[in-house]
Structures are given as C-alpha cells and as structure tokens.
Design a protein around this motif. Structure first.
Motif, PDB file in Angstrom:
ATOM      1  N   TYR A   1       0.862  -1.192   0.000  1.00 60.96           N
ATOM      2  CA  TYR A   1       0.000   0.000   0.000  1.00 60.96           C
ATOM      3  C   TYR A   1       0.890   1.231   0.000  1.00 60.96           C
ATOM      4  CZ  TYR A   1       1.302   0.666   4.906  1.00 60.96           C
ATOM      5  OH  TYR A   1       2.029   0.868   6.046  1.00 60.96           O
ATOM      6  N   VAL A   2       0.358   2.339  -0.512  1.00 61.32           N
ATOM      7  CA  VAL A   2       1.000   3.630  -0.285  1.00 61.32           C
ATOM      8  C   VAL A   2       0.185   4.356   0.785  1.00 61.32           C
ATOM      9  CG1 VAL A   2       2.151   3.912  -2.520  1.00 61.32           C
ATOM     10  CG2 VAL A   2      -0.227   4.671  -2.254  1.00 61.32           C
ATOM     11  N   ASP A   3       0.767   5.421   1.313  1.00 60.37           N
ATOM     12  CA  ASP A   3       0.051   6.201   2.330  1.00 60.37           C
ATOM     13  C   ASP A   3      -0.876   7.223   1.700  1.00 60.37           C
ATOM     14  OD1 ASP A   3       1.358   5.319   5.019  1.00 60.37           O
ATOM     15  OD2 ASP A   3       2.945   5.411   3.505  1.00 60.37           O
ATOM     16  N   LEU A   4      -0.473   7.693   0.519  1.00 56.34           N
ATOM     17  CA  LEU A   4      -1.261   8.746  -0.131  1.00 56.34           C
ATOM     18  C   LEU A   4      -1.155   8.561  -1.638  1.00 56.34           C
ATOM     19  CD1 LEU A   4      -2.828  11.476   0.104  1.00 56.34           C
ATOM     20  CD2 LEU A   4      -0.601  12.633   0.225  1.00 56.34           C
ATOM     21  N   TYR A   5      -2.311   8.547  -2.309  1.00 54.59           N
ATOM     22  CA  TYR A   5      -2.346   8.419  -3.763  1.00 54.59           C
ATOM     23  C   TYR A   5      -3.090   9.629  -4.312  1.00 54.59           C
ATOM     24  CZ  TYR A   5      -2.375   5.812  -8.205  1.00 54.59           C
ATOM     25  OH  TYR A   5      -2.148   5.403  -9.495  1.00 54.59           O
ATOM     26  N   LEU A   6      -2.462  10.294  -5.278  1.00 53.90           N
ATOM     27  CA  LEU A   6      -3.011  11.559  -5.783  1.00 53.90           C
ATOM     28  C   LEU A   6      -3.322  11.492  -7.269  1.00 53.90           C
ATOM     29  CD1 LEU A   6      -0.419  14.094  -4.222  1.00 53.90           C
ATOM     30  CD2 LEU A   6      -2.540  13.228  -3.201  1.00 53.90           C
ATOM     31  N   ILE A   7      -4.334  12.238  -7.702  1.00 50.73           N
ATOM     32  CA  ILE A   7      -4.498  12.536  -9.134  1.00 50.73           C
ATOM     33  C   ILE A   7      -3.478  13.640  -9.428  1.00 50.73           C
ATOM     34  CG2 ILE A   7      -6.007  13.423 -10.944  1.00 50.73           C
ATOM     35  CD1 ILE A   7      -8.413  12.473  -9.375  1.00 50.73           C
ATOM     36  N   HIS A   8      -2.553  13.385 -10.344  1.00 52.00           N
ATOM     37  CA  HIS A   8      -1.413  14.295 -10.529  1.00 52.00           C
ATOM     38  C   HIS A   8      -1.833  15.662 -11.076  1.00 52.00           C
ATOM     39  CE1 HIS A   8       3.205  14.028 -11.204  1.00 52.00           C
ATOM     40  NE2 HIS A   8       2.858  15.265 -10.926  1.00 52.00           N
ATOM     41  N   TRP A   9      -2.688  15.676 -12.088  1.00 53.26           N
ATOM     42  CA  TRP A   9      -3.194  16.926 -12.697  1.00 53.26           C
ATOM     43  C   TRP A   9      -4.651  16.691 -13.075  1.00 53.26           C
ATOM     44  CZ3 TRP A   9      -0.127  21.322 -13.338  1.00 53.26           C
ATOM     45  CH2 TRP A   9       1.265  21.154 -13.240  1.00 53.26           C
ATOM     46  N   PRO A  10      -5.482  17.724 -13.013  1.00 49.27           N
ATOM     47  CA  PRO A  10      -6.899  17.517 -13.383  1.00 49.27           C
ATOM     48  C   PRO A  10      -7.119  17.340 -14.891  1.00 49.27           C
ATOM     49  CG  PRO A  10      -6.484  19.838 -12.825  1.00 49.27           C
ATOM     50  CD  PRO A  10      -5.222  19.080 -12.488  1.00 49.27           C
TER      51      PRO A  10
ATOM     52  N   LYS B   1      -9.931  -0.703  -1.570  1.00 47.42           N
ATOM     53  CA  LYS B   1      -9.197  -1.966  -1.715  1.00 47.42           C
ATOM     54  C   LYS B   1      -8.039  -2.072  -0.728  1.00 47.42           C
ATOM     55  CE  LYS B   1      -9.456  -2.366  -6.847  1.00 47.42           C
ATOM     56  NZ  LYS B   1      -9.981  -3.728  -7.060  1.00 47.42           N
ATOM     57  N   GLY B   2      -7.691  -0.958  -0.075  1.00 45.57           N
ATOM     58  CA  GLY B   2      -6.565  -0.961   0.861  1.00 45.57           C
ATOM     59  C   GLY B   2      -5.220  -0.708   0.190  1.00 45.57           C
ATOM     60  N   TRP B   3      -5.247  -0.286  -1.054  1.00 47.91           N
ATOM     61  CA  TRP B   3      -3.986  -0.028  -1.778  1.00 47.91           C
ATOM     62  C   TRP B   3      -3.383   1.305  -1.373  1.00 47.91           C
ATOM     63  CZ3 TRP B   3      -5.210  -1.577  -7.577  1.00 47.91           C
ATOM     64  CH2 TRP B   3      -5.531  -2.950  -7.603  1.00 47.91           C
ATOM     65  N   THR B   4      -4.179   2.190  -0.792  1.00 48.84           N
ATOM     66  CA  THR B   4      -3.672   3.462  -0.281  1.00 48.84           C
ATOM     67  C   THR B   4      -4.457   3.827   0.974  1.00 48.84           C
ATOM     68  OG1 THR B   4      -3.198   5.776  -0.779  1.00 48.84           O
ATOM     69  CG2 THR B   4      -5.228   4.907  -1.717  1.00 48.84           C
ATOM     70  N   ARG B   5      -3.768   4.460   1.929  1.00 52.33           N
ATOM     71  CA  ARG B   5      -4.459   4.872   3.155  1.00 52.33           C
ATOM     72  C   ARG B   5      -5.328   6.104   2.893  1.00 52.33           C
ATOM     73  NH1 ARG B   5      -1.315   1.915   7.242  1.00 52.33           N
ATOM     74  NH2 ARG B   5      -1.874  -0.101   6.383  1.00 52.33           N
ATOM     75  N   SER B   6      -4.718   7.082   2.204  1.00 53.66           N
ATOM     76  CA  SER B   6      -5.426   8.344   1.956  1.00 53.66           C
ATOM     77  C   SER B   6      -5.429   8.633   0.466  1.00 53.66           C
ATOM     78  CB  SER B   6      -4.739   9.502   2.692  1.00 53.66           C
ATOM     79  OG  SER B   6      -4.732   9.270   4.086  1.00 53.66           O
ATOM     80  N   ILE B   7      -6.390   9.449   0.034  1.00 55.84           N
ATOM     81  CA  ILE B   7      -6.428   9.864  -1.374  1.00 55.84           C
ATOM     82  C   ILE B   7      -6.556  11.384  -1.449  1.00 55.84           C
ATOM     83  CG2 ILE B   7      -7.257   7.700  -2.369  1.00 55.84           C
ATOM     84  CD1 ILE B   7     -10.111   8.768  -2.302  1.00 55.84           C
ATOM     85  N   GLY B   8      -5.978  11.920  -2.499  1.00 54.75           N
ATOM     86  CA  GLY B   8      -6.010  13.371  -2.660  1.00 54.75           C
ATOM     87  C   GLY B   8      -5.783  13.753  -4.105  1.00 54.75           C
ATOM     88  N   VAL B   9      -5.603  15.047  -4.313  1.00 53.13           N
ATOM     89  CA  VAL B   9      -5.443  15.572  -5.667  1.00 53.13           C
ATOM     90  C   VAL B   9      -4.227  16.490  -5.705  1.00 53.13           C
ATOM     91  CG1 VAL B   9      -7.911  15.392  -6.189  1.00 53.13           C
ATOM     92  CG2 VAL B   9      -7.010  17.537  -5.210  1.00 53.13           C
TER      93      VAL B   9
END
Ligand code: NAD
Length: 274
Positions: A102-111, A131-139
């Motif tokens: 897992y990663v801790d944070l997964y981001l959408i790189h650019w809109p 799915k548990g592949w990332t703890r947090s999500i962001g942009v």
C-alpha cells in the motif's frame, strides 16, 4: 533529534509535515538520494508514476530496513490513466514498482480539464482506497472549480491538494478554498525550484537567523501549516533541508515572507496541462 511535526488529514491519518521530493531524480541518483534522506531522518517520500523512479524509491526503502509503518509514501496517477480501468491498473503498477502492499497517499497528478475525466479518476481513487492499496487519497494541481466538483460528485473529500507554492507564489486564494473544504495544502516546488533562494528578503532573514535561505523558506512553510518536500540529490543539501526543526521564525518574519508574493508561477498552469 527533534521530531518532524505531523499534520492530521480529514480521514484521521497523520502525515509527516516535512518530506523528500524526487521529481527529476534520475535512475542513477534515486537510490543514493533516497537512502541519504532516510539516513538523515526523512520518513516521507513524494514520488509519482511519471517521475520514472518508483522502483528506485522502493529499493532504497527496502534497503533501509526501516519498518513500513514508520514510512510515509506518496505516489500519483498520471494524466493518461484517468479512466477507471486504466487508473486501477496504474495503481497496481505503482505498487509493484515500489514493492509495497500500500501507499500512504495516492493523488491525481493533474486535473487535465480539457479531458474532463478527473471525476471518473476520483471515483477510481475511492475504489483504490477501499481496496486498501492506499491509506489516503487526494489531488494535485486542482483549482477551485475542480475541487468543488469532486467534493460534490465524489463520496470522499480529498485529504490534500498538492499545488505549486513558494514565497514568490503564495496561492492565498486557493489555500483558502482548501481550508474551507477541509483539504490540507501540500506545497510543491517549495523553494521555487531554487529561484526564491536568491530573494533579498530571504537572504536577509537567513543572515539574521544564522540559517541558509533554503532553511528559512522551509521553516516558513512549516509555520504556515503546509506539507512540504524539498528536493535535492546533493547529500549536504538533503541534510541542510532537514535542519529546520530547531528554530522558529517570528510572526513578523513569517508575515514578511507572506508579502513576497509576485504571482511567480514557475511550473505548468493546471488549466493548460492536459
Ligand atoms: P524545489 O523547490 O524543491 O527545488 C529543488 C531545487 O532547488 C533542487 O533541484 C536544487 O537545485 C535546489 N536546492 C534544493 N535544496 C537546496 C539547498 N539547500 N540550497 C541550494 N539549492 C537547493 O523543487 P521541486 O523539485 O520542483 O519540488 C519539490 C518536490 O515537489 C518534487 O521533487 C516533487 O516531489 C514535487 N512536485 C510535484 C509537482 C506536481 O505537479 N504535483 C510538480 C513539481 C514538483
């Protein structure tokens, strides 16, 4: 050693406020640079699929022997992979390259607004989180209208918005929107890709605190509450940039840096990167 402060995200997770960025770090430099950063005490690494160095980041992490739960790893979904199936596959590929579960944070790189598929990407990130592949999500690089749209149409509010932000580009309006929505601000190119280091006010403050310009700027970010990950491949600078936990800028000096804004955007404009 003084501890790196943490910031609590809107999902309850805690992120080390000072990390290490690896944009433009070559295949040759990535393992020594990340290894040096981990040795100095950084525990938060900011990479992205497009940086092409996730494998090296993963190798340096594995070699360090540092327990996974003590590390904080961010990676990002590239623009070509916003559609649902592509996003799921890209997340899996990043985990494989990093050698992590897992990663801790997964981001959408650019809109990439011209493609109008960032809401679909956001829904894919929600699935990746469940799915548990990332703890947090962001942009990253989201403007006000794009933030409001994912908040309205998604079921999770982004934990962070990672945006270009440095003393000559302070982004106060966008930071206010992040704050209003409960989204923490991560500052990319925190040193203005080194341009802000030669600013006269910064140089003067560095002299008066007996610190370097980079340390003054990084300290300003920390006192503003921003999450920050300066990049360097030079061992002495990797150390220097971590040496910011044992002094405080006065309120007046924080305000003096706040006043340096010149709208000096150095990187791409989020409306135009597609
Ligand atoms: P930065 O502002 O961290 O500046 C890095 C440059 O400053 C280095 O290449 C080096 O030349 C110089 N430098 C670093 N420390 C120094 C020191 N102590 N003294 C003198 N010079 C020094 O720029 P950056 O790499 O663009 O941004 C940091 C991180 O932000 C990246 O590595 C990446 O992780 C992230 N980032 C994200 C995006 C995005 O779109 N989300 C875009 C750019 C960067």
């Amino acid at each position: 050693m003084t501890q790196v402060p943490t910031v609590t995200l809107n999902d309850g997770a805690r992120i080390p406020q000072l990390g290490f960025g690896v944009w433009q770090v070559s295949t040759e430099d990535i393992i020594p640079a990340v290894s040096k950063a981990l040795e100095v005490g950084y525990r938060h690494i900011d990479t992205a699929a497009i940086y092409g160095n996730e494998e090296g980041v993963g190798r340096a992490i594995a070699d360090s022997g540092i327990p996974r739960e003590e590390l904080y790893v961010t990676t990002k979904l590239w623009n070509a992979n916003h559609r649902h199936d592509a996003a799921i596959a890209a997340a899996q590929e990043s985990l494989d390259k990093l050698g992590l579960d897992y990663v801790d944070l997964y981001l959408i790189h650019w809109p990439t607004p011209a493609k109008n598929d960032y809401v679909e990407a956001w829904q894919a990130l929600e699935e990746i989180q469940s799915k548990g592949w990332t703890r947090s999500i962001g942009v990253s690089n989201f403007q006000q209208n794009q933030l409001r749209r994912v908040v309205a149409e998604g079921s999770v509010v982004p934990a962070v918005n990672q945006i270009e932000l440095h003393p000559t580009f302070t982004q106060t309006a966008l930071v206010a929107v992040n704050n209003e929505l409960g989204i923490k601000t991560e500052a990319w190119s925190p040193l203005g890709q080194s341009e802000d280091l030669t600013n006269e006010t910064i140089a003067g403050l560095a002299k008066s605190y007996d610190r370097t310009p980079a340390q003054v700027i990084i300290r300003w970010h920390l006192q503003k509450g921003y999450i920050v990950f300066p990049k360097s491949v030079t061992a002495s600078r990797i150390e220097e940039n971590f040496g910011v936990l044992d002094f405080d800028l006065s309120g007046a000096d924080v305000a003096a840096i706040d006043a340096l804004d010149q709208g000096n955007r150095i990187g791409g404009h989020p409306d135009e990167v597609n």
